[in-house]
Structure formats: C-alpha cells, structure tokens
Enzyme design. Sequence first.
Site, PDB file in Angstrom:
ATOM      1  CG  HIS A   1     -57.034  60.083  -1.907  1.00  0.00           C
ATOM      2  ND1 HIS A   1     -57.993  59.864  -1.251  1.00  0.00           N
ATOM      3  CD2 HIS A   1     -57.462  60.607  -3.185  1.00  0.00           C
ATOM      4  CE1 HIS A   1     -58.855  60.784  -1.334  1.00  0.00           C
ATOM      5  NE2 HIS A   1     -58.462  61.146  -2.708  1.00  0.00           N
TER       6      HIS A   1
ATOM      7  CG  HIS B   1     -59.636  59.981  -9.205  1.00  0.00           C
ATOM      8  ND1 HIS B   1     -60.690  60.307  -9.328  1.00  0.00           N
ATOM      9  CD2 HIS B   1     -59.272  60.483  -7.657  1.00  0.00           C
ATOM     10  CE1 HIS B   1     -61.291  61.220  -8.260  1.00  0.00           C
ATOM     11  NE2 HIS B   1     -60.391  61.107  -7.506  1.00  0.00           N
TER      12      HIS B   1
ATOM     13  CE  LYS C   1     -64.771  59.605  -6.723  1.00  0.00           C
ATOM     14  NZ  LYS C   1     -63.784  59.903  -5.622  1.00  0.00           N
TER      15      LYS C   1
END
Length: 285
Positions: A158, A174, A220
């Site tokens: 993730h 990220h 995003k």
Amino acid sequence: RKPFNHELSKLFNEMWDMDVNRLMPGKDYTIDLQGKAGAAQQGDSAVQDSAARHLFHNVNEERLKSIKTFATFISLLDNYETSTGVAEVVTPEEIVENNCFLDAILATEVMKLAHEYLLKKNLAKPNLADFKHQLYDIWFELYARKEGDRPDSCGFEHVFVGETRRGKQILGLHNWVQFYLQEKLNQIDYKGYVARKNKTRPDKDDQVLSIQFSWKGSIKPIGSTFIGVSPEFEFALYTIIFLLAEERVTRETVKIEEYELQLVVCRHGHHIGTAYPVLLSNSNE
C-alpha cells in the site's frame, strides 16, 4: 493542530542526519515542478494537466542500484497485483526478496537507531532476528483490505507500491522511487504540485512534496511523499509511530529539517494500513 512531538522530532532529525543513502537534490536527481495542480476529486477521469513533462527530470540510477537498500527495495516493487480484491500470491522467491531487503535496512545506522529507541520503550525485541520478524509481520504479512475478503494487500504494497480500487481510485503510493520508475514507464502522469498555504510554490530541492498525478487511469488529487530519502528512513519513521500508538489512526506532528509535517500512520490490526507525510504550512492554519 497537535503540538510538536519534540522527542520524535529530535529522533527523526538524528535519523535524517545519519541517512547516508539519501539522494541529494540537484546532485543525484533533479525534479521539474512545473505548474500548480488544479482542483480534482478522487475518481475524476479528466483533470487539468499543469505539467507537460515528468516530475523527475533525471535520477542517478547507477547510484540507486549501487546502494543495497535501494537495490533490494526496487526488486520488491514488481511483486504485487495492484488491484484490491485480487488475492496476492507470495512466491518463495518473493519471501527471499523481502528478507534480503529487511537484512539490508537492518544493517543501516538509521534502522539501528530505530531499534535502540524501540528497545528503550520496550516495543521491540532485543534480538535482531526477532526484530526482523516483527518488521516482517508489520509490513509484509498479507491481509484483506475489506473485511472477510481474500488477502489482497499488505502495508508495504500500500505505502510503497500503491494499489487501485475498482480501477477508479488510487490507494497509497507514497514512495518517490516507485513514482520515478512508474513515470519512466509512462504509467504515471504527473499533473502538478499542490502548494502549501504560506508558500507559493515548492522549491526544486524540497524533499517533501504534495503532488497530483494519475496512475493506471485513476487520479490521486493529492499525494504527499518524501523525495530522495532512503527506504530505511521511511521504514524507521513509520514503524516507530506504528509501535508507539494504539489507536487506529495516529497523527504525529514533527519538524524534520525545515519541514513541519504531520506523519500519519493507520493500522490494520497488527499491520500497517497506510503511512504518509503531510506538509503543514508554517502559519497557524
């Protein structure tokens, strides 16, 4: 907003200073910020593109591949099925790769400092092999993103690789190395930077950025990420916050270098659900 956590700020600054594997802006890589991103919602199919070119103008890949923690990290990025709901299959080779990566980061001063700090707090096992097992469980053990579904996710996937939900939503992603590599493959389209309230635009040597991008056809609207830092640095920060906290979502306000950040860590049972930095503006919002 929450007051600064001075203890963690001090610790994370020590880690920042000893992060010898961190890449230096302008020397090891160059970013091209271009325009400011427009307004967007998760799930939008088309948004204004304020950046015609890639975010990463260049990255010294020789240096990346010569650093063991980056090299072993990069080998993990292709081990995942990005869509949620599709069960992950972990092969014996992938387990070996996960372990090689953990061995590489555990040999760094950054992770040694993290281990020492967690020992003092009684949150880690003294034996390195046990601590490694603890890290494996937090980051690599699979779980179902939605209750009762098949195990389709893990903390590492993730946070560092990114996931998509029903082809409409980007979850996580990220990490700057994954961003750079996906951009190189033309899988990611950088749409522009998202400015902080008190700062008109980021600088090209900023090592924390808020950006907007599309990946595999989804937007995003805002994603924040450290730029140039080593994988062990991010692992250390997020692991420490995860182990210090009990609640499902933890937000620690810290100052690292010149960056005032909120580090957000969400738990999924005994595992990391997500983790990322949020840039705060310096004026009281």
